[in-house]
Scaffold this motif. Structure first.
Motif, PDB file in Angstrom:
ATOM      1  N   VAL A  60       0.750  -1.336  -0.047  1.00 33.51           N
ATOM      2  CA  VAL A  60      -0.969   0.214  -0.280  1.00 33.51           C
ATOM      3  C   VAL A  60       0.899   1.643   0.397  1.00 33.51           C
ATOM      4  CG1 VAL A  60      -2.283   1.004   1.135  1.00 33.51           C
ATOM      5  CG2 VAL A  60      -1.943  -1.393   1.367  1.00 33.51           C
ATOM      6  N   LEU A  61       1.197   1.898  -1.090  1.00 35.22           N
ATOM      7  CA  LEU A  61       1.620   2.943  -1.336  1.00 35.22           C
ATOM      8  C   LEU A  61       1.064   4.531  -0.856  1.00 35.22           C
ATOM      9  CD1 LEU A  61       3.440   1.878  -4.415  1.00 35.22           C
ATOM     10  CD2 LEU A  61       4.626   2.353  -2.736  1.00 35.22           C
ATOM     11  N   GLU A  62       0.593   5.312  -0.160  1.00 33.81           N
ATOM     12  CA  GLU A  62      -0.313   6.275   0.594  1.00 33.81           C
ATOM     13  C   GLU A  62       1.624   7.308   0.304  1.00 33.81           C
ATOM     14  OE1 GLU A  62      -1.455   9.366   1.676  1.00 33.81           O
ATOM     15  OE2 GLU A  62      -2.262   7.339   2.003  1.00 33.81           O
ATOM     16  N   GLY A  63       0.777   8.796  -0.443  1.00 33.08           N
ATOM     17  CA  GLY A  63       1.798   9.793  -0.460  1.00 33.08           C
ATOM     18  C   GLY A  63       2.123  10.687   0.380  1.00 33.08           C
ATOM     19  N   ARG A  64       0.970  10.610   1.348  1.00 29.03           N
ATOM     20  CA  ARG A  64       1.700  11.350   2.699  1.00 29.03           C
ATOM     21  C   ARG A  64       2.203  11.263   3.659  1.00 29.03           C
ATOM     22  NH1 ARG A  64      -3.545  14.312   4.626  1.00 29.03           N
ATOM     23  NH2 ARG A  64      -5.484  14.137   3.035  1.00 29.03           N
ATOM     24  N   SER A  65       3.457  11.966   3.674  1.00 32.99           N
ATOM     25  CA  SER A  65       4.339  11.575   5.357  1.00 32.99           C
ATOM     26  C   SER A  65       4.021  11.843   6.290  1.00 32.99           C
ATOM     27  CB  SER A  65       5.494  11.917   4.565  1.00 32.99           C
ATOM     28  OG  SER A  65       5.661  13.567   4.296  1.00 32.99           O
ATOM     29  N   THR A  66       2.910  12.839   6.573  1.00 35.39           N
ATOM     30  CA  THR A  66       2.172  13.662   7.617  1.00 35.39           C
ATOM     31  C   THR A  66       1.152  12.595   8.191  1.00 35.39           C
ATOM     32  OG1 THR A  66       0.920  15.589   6.807  1.00 35.39           O
ATOM     33  CG2 THR A  66       3.453  15.334   7.334  1.00 35.39           C
ATOM     34  N   PRO A  67       0.405  12.958   9.431  1.00 36.84           N
ATOM     35  CA  PRO A  67      -0.710  12.267   9.844  1.00 36.84           C
ATOM     36  C   PRO A  67      -2.163  13.380   9.113  1.00 36.84           C
ATOM     37  CG  PRO A  67       0.086  12.727  11.891  1.00 36.84           C
ATOM     38  CD  PRO A  67       1.052  13.447  10.836  1.00 36.84           C
ATOM     39  N   ASP A  68      -2.599  11.938   9.090  1.00 33.72           N
ATOM     40  CA  ASP A  68      -3.969  12.266   7.531  1.00 33.72           C
ATOM     41  C   ASP A  68      -4.998  13.159   8.508  1.00 33.72           C
ATOM     42  OD1 ASP A  68      -6.217  12.162   6.620  1.00 33.72           O
ATOM     43  OD2 ASP A  68      -5.390  10.182   5.459  1.00 33.72           O
ATOM     44  N   PRO A  69      -5.492  14.204   8.658  1.00 29.84           N
ATOM     45  CA  PRO A  69      -6.369  14.539   9.003  1.00 29.84           C
ATOM     46  C   PRO A  69      -7.949  14.503   9.138  1.00 29.84           C
ATOM     47  CG  PRO A  69      -5.610  15.667   7.321  1.00 29.84           C
ATOM     48  CD  PRO A  69      -5.294  14.493   7.750  1.00 29.84           C
ATOM     49  N   ARG A  70      -8.342  13.167   7.829  1.00 23.21           N
ATOM     50  CA  ARG A  70      -9.438  13.439   7.512  1.00 23.21           C
ATOM     51  C   ARG A  70     -10.342  12.162   8.263  1.00 23.21           C
ATOM     52  NH1 ARG A  70      -8.204  10.633   1.857  1.00 23.21           N
ATOM     53  NH2 ARG A  70      -6.219   9.877   3.013  1.00 23.21           N
ATOM     54  N   SER A  71     -11.460  12.415   8.143  1.00 21.66           N
ATOM     55  CA  SER A  71     -12.453  11.506   8.753  1.00 21.66           C
ATOM     56  C   SER A  71     -13.673  10.845   7.713  1.00 21.66           C
ATOM     57  CB  SER A  71     -12.823  12.033  10.483  1.00 21.66           C
ATOM     58  OG  SER A  71     -13.453  13.226  10.312  1.00 21.66           O
ATOM     59  N   TRP A  72     -14.247   9.748   8.481  1.00 20.93           N
ATOM     60  CA  TRP A  72     -15.085   9.326   7.479  1.00 20.93           C
ATOM     61  C   TRP A  72     -16.904   8.728   8.097  1.00 20.93           C
ATOM     62  CZ3 TRP A  72     -10.566   7.298   7.014  1.00 20.93           C
ATOM     63  CH2 TRP A  72     -10.140   7.375   5.677  1.00 20.93           C
ATOM     64  N   CYS A  73     -17.787   9.105   7.886  1.00 16.95           N
ATOM     65  CA  CYS A  73     -18.548   8.345   8.773  1.00 16.95           C
ATOM     66  C   CYS A  73     -19.762   7.628   8.167  1.00 16.95           C
ATOM     67  CB  CYS A  73     -19.649  10.132   9.692  1.00 16.95           C
ATOM     68  SG  CYS A  73     -18.626  10.869  10.748  1.00 16.95           S
ATOM     69  N   SER A  74     -20.605   7.500   8.522  1.00 17.02           N
ATOM     70  CA  SER A  74     -21.646   6.429   7.819  1.00 17.02           C
ATOM     71  C   SER A  74     -22.649   5.597   9.116  1.00 17.02           C
ATOM     72  CB  SER A  74     -21.063   5.679   7.440  1.00 17.02           C
ATOM     73  OG  SER A  74     -22.223   5.432   6.563  1.00 17.02           O
ATOM     74  N   TRP A  75     -23.613   5.046   8.275  1.00 23.01           N
ATOM     75  CA  TRP A  75     -24.889   4.627   9.002  1.00 23.01           C
ATOM     76  C   TRP A  75     -24.022   2.975   9.807  1.00 23.01           C
ATOM     77  CZ3 TRP A  75     -26.385   8.324   6.996  1.00 23.01           C
ATOM     78  CH2 TRP A  75     -27.047   9.255   7.876  1.00 23.01           C
ATOM     79  N   ASP A  76     -23.738   2.478  10.345  1.00 25.74           N
ATOM     80  CA  ASP A  76     -22.617   1.609  10.669  1.00 25.74           C
ATOM     81  C   ASP A  76     -24.130  -0.180   9.793  1.00 25.74           C
ATOM     82  OD1 ASP A  76     -21.631  -0.836  10.772  1.00 25.74           O
ATOM     83  OD2 ASP A  76     -21.688  -1.076  12.805  1.00 25.74           O
ATOM     84  N   ASP A  77     -23.838  -0.171   8.920  1.00 25.14           N
ATOM     85  CA  ASP A  77     -24.003  -1.984   7.903  1.00 25.14           C
ATOM     86  C   ASP A  77     -22.742  -2.617   8.059  1.00 25.14           C
ATOM     87  OD1 ASP A  77     -22.322  -1.358   6.433  1.00 25.14           O
ATOM     88  OD2 ASP A  77     -23.826  -0.639   4.700  1.00 25.14           O
ATOM     89  N   GLY A  78     -22.390  -3.287   9.107  1.00 24.53           N
ATOM     90  CA  GLY A  78     -21.840  -4.264   9.557  1.00 24.53           C
ATOM     91  C   GLY A  78     -20.261  -4.422   7.847  1.00 24.53           C
ATOM     92  N   SER A  79     -20.188  -3.790   7.187  1.00 23.76           N
ATOM     93  CA  SER A  79     -19.846  -3.794   5.987  1.00 23.76           C
ATOM     94  C   SER A  79     -18.106  -3.476   6.657  1.00 23.76           C
ATOM     95  CB  SER A  79     -19.953  -2.898   5.006  1.00 23.76           C
ATOM     96  OG  SER A  79     -20.188  -1.235   5.029  1.00 23.76           O
TER      97      SER A  79
END
Length: 446
Positions: A60-79
Motif C-alpha cells: 500500500v503506497l500512501e503519498g502523505r508523510s504527515t498524519p492524515d487529518p481526514r475522517s469518514w462517517c456513515s450509518w453502520d451496516d456491518g460492512s
C-alpha cells in the motif's frame, strides 16, 4: 496545534496518538498487488487481501508523510472490515432548520465516525499480524506504466516475443521512493472533483472545512450528532449548513459545508465556524481553540467517473460516493470485498454502479439541489423527520420501493416535480448528444 493536544481520555482518542508507519529504506522490487492510496478504499481492500486465498503480497503506497487529518462517517451496516477502528458513534441524530428540529434514531445502525489515523493504526496492526501486507507512507506515485511497454521494445530489438514472460507482465509503479513491479495495480486515491461535465449532467461541489475544537468548559451534548444545521441559510445563496460531531463534552468536529456549482466559490468556511460556535454555545473566542482541521471537495454529480489517462495500467476504485449526499464510506467498504476478490482472481475490477432506481432518485435530487437551493433545508428537515430506521435504509441503499415512495410523498411536491421534468429533459439532451457522437451529420465531421 495538532490533534495530539486533545485529552486522550475522550472517545475516539486513538486518532490523536495513532502511530504512522516508520521510514522506509527501500521498496520491494516486485509484489503481487500494489494499492495506490492508503485512505478508506485502499486500507479496506488491503485488509481483505490479507486474508485472501493464496496470501498475495500487497504493498500500500500512501503519498502523505504527515498524519492524515481526514475522517469518514456513515450509518453502520456491518460492512466495515476494520470495525475496531471506530472512533465514536451516536444512536441519535438531528437536522436543524429555521422551522424546527428533526430527530432520528436507529440503535441497530448507529452513526459512526472513523478517523483516518485510527483506521491506519488498526490496518497496521492487521498487516503486522499477517505479514503479507506492507503499508508505506511518504511514497507518492507519479505514474503507472504497463510493464510490457518497455519489454516489448527490448524484445523487438532482440527479435523475440516476450509477452508471456514474467518480467513483461503487470505494471511498473513509479514512486518517489523508486519503481515497483506489480502484477496488479489498484488506484484507490478516491474521487476528484471534475471541472465540468457534459451537457445534460449536474455537477455540484461539496466543499467543506471541518475544525476539531476544544473548549474550556463542557458545552457539547455527546448523545446527538448534528448532521445539518441550516440556521442562517440565505434564500439567494447555495446550500450551506454546519455539521457537528461531539466526541466529548469539551471536544467536537464542527464542519462548515457548502453545495455549490462554483468550484471557486469564495465562501469563508472558517468565519462560518467561528460565528456558529459563538451563536450556538455562547463561547467567547478565548474559551475555545482549533486543534486540527480537515478540508476537501466531494463531487456530487450524475456524470460517469473519468479515469486518469496516465494510469491506464491500473484497476480503479471510483464512483462509490453517493452523488446526492456525498456519503461513500459504507459503500466503499462493501465494494472492497468485490475489488479484493477480482484482484486475487486476476479478473478486471468491476466499476461501482448503483441500481437504476437509486441513479434516478439521485439525478432528480441533484437537480432539486441545484435549481432550488433555498428549499433544501425544508427537504432535509422533512426527510429526517421520518422514522430513523426508514431514513437509514434509504441512506444506505437498503430501502424498498415502498420506503422510497414514503420518502417521495414526504417531500415538497412542486419543486420535485419540476426536478423530475428537468431530469427527463436532460436525458433527452444526453441522448441527442450521444447520437451526434455516434452518427455525426456532415456538418459535425472534422
Amino acid at each position: 496545534m495538532s490533534v495530539a493536544d486533545l485529552d486522550t481520555s475522550t472517545p475516539g482518542a486513538g486518532a490523536r496518538v495513532a502511530p504512522a508507519p516508520g521510514p522506509v529504506s527501500a521498496l520491494p522490487t516486485h509484489v503481487d498487488i500494489a494499492v495506490v492510496g492508503g485512505g478508506c478504499a485502499g486500507l479496506a481492500t488491503a485488509v481483505r487481501l490479507a486474508t485472501a486465498p493464496g496470501t498475495p503480497s500487497v504493498l500500500v503506497l500512501e503519498g502523505r508523510s504527515t498524519p492524515d487529518p481526514r475522517s469518514w462517517c456513515s450509518w453502520d451496516d456491518g460492512s466495515d472490515p476494520l470495525p475496531e477502528a471506530r472512533s465514536a458513534s451516536w444512536d441519535r441524530w438531528e437536522v436543524r432548520t429555521d422551522g424546527g428540529t428533526s430527530t432520528g434514531s436507529d440503535p441497530e445502525h448507529p452513526y459512526v465516525l472513523v478517523r483516518a489515523a485510527d483506521r491506519l493504526a488498526a490496518a497496521t496492526r492487521r498487516a503486522e499480524a499477517g505479514g503479507s501486507v506492507r503499508l508505506v507512507d511518504g511514497a507518492p506515485v507519479a505514474i503507472v506504466r504497463d510493464a510490457r511497454e518497455g519489454q516489448d521494445r527490448r524484445d523487438a530489438r532482440n527479435g523475440r516475443d516476450g509477452r508471456n514472460a514474467r518480467d513483461g507482465q503487470g505494471a511498473i509503479v513509479h514512486t518517489a521512493l523508486g519503481p515497483v513491479h506489480a502484477d496488479r495495480v489498484l488506484d484507490a486515491r478516491g474521487p476528484r472533483c471534475p471541472e465540468h461535465v457534459e451537457p445534460g449532467r449536474v455537477l455540484l461541489h461539496q466543499r467543506f472545512v471541518g475544525r476539531w475544537i476544544a473548549t474550556e468548559r463542557p458545552v457539547f451534548d455527546t448523545t446527538t450528532a448534528t448532521l445539518m444545521d441550516f440556521g442562517g441559510q440565505r434564500p439567494d445563496g447555495p446550500v450551506r449548513f454546519v455539521y457537528v460531531l461531539p466526541v466529548s463534552p469539551t471536544s467536537a468536529l464542527v464542519e462548515s459545508t457548502l453545495f455549490t456549482p462554483d468550484p471557486a466559490d469564495p465562501f469563508d468556511h472558517e468565519e462560518h465556524v467561528t460565528r456558529y460556535v459563538g451563536d450556538r454555545w455562547g463561547l467567547r473566542p478565548d474559551e475555545w481553540r482549533v486543534v486540527d482541521e480537515e478540508r476537501g471537495c466531494i463531487p456530487m454529480t450524475d456524470a460517469p467517473v473519468q479515469r486518469d489517462a496516465r494510469w491506464a495500467a491500473t484497476d480503479v476504485v471510483a464512483g462509490t460516493t453517493r452523488p446526492s449526499s456525498g456519503y461513500g464510506f459504507a459503500r466503499t467498504n462493501r465494494h472492497s470485498a468485490a475489488v479484493a476478490r477480482h484482484l486475487v482472481d486476476g479478473t478486471p475490477v468491476p466499476a461501482f454502479v448503483d441500481g437504476p432506481r437509486t441513479r434516478f432518485l439521485d439525478a432528480v435530487f441533484l437537480r432539486f439541489l441545484r435549481d432550488r437551493p433555498e428549499q433544501a433545508a425544508e427537504a432535509f428537515g422533512r426527510l429526517f423527520a421520518l422514522p430513523g430506521p426508514l431514513v437509514v435504509r434509504f441512506m444506505s441503499e437498503r430501502s424498498t420501493l415502498l420506503d422510497d415512495l414514503r420518502i417521495v410523498l414526504a417531500l415538497q411536491k412542486r419543486p420535485f416535480l419540476a426536478a423530475l421534468g428537468r431530469t427527463l429533459a436532460d436525458a433527452v439532451v444526453r441522448g441527442r448528444s450521444w447520437v451526434r457522437r455516434v452518427h455525426p451529420v456532415r456538418g459535425d465531421r472534422p
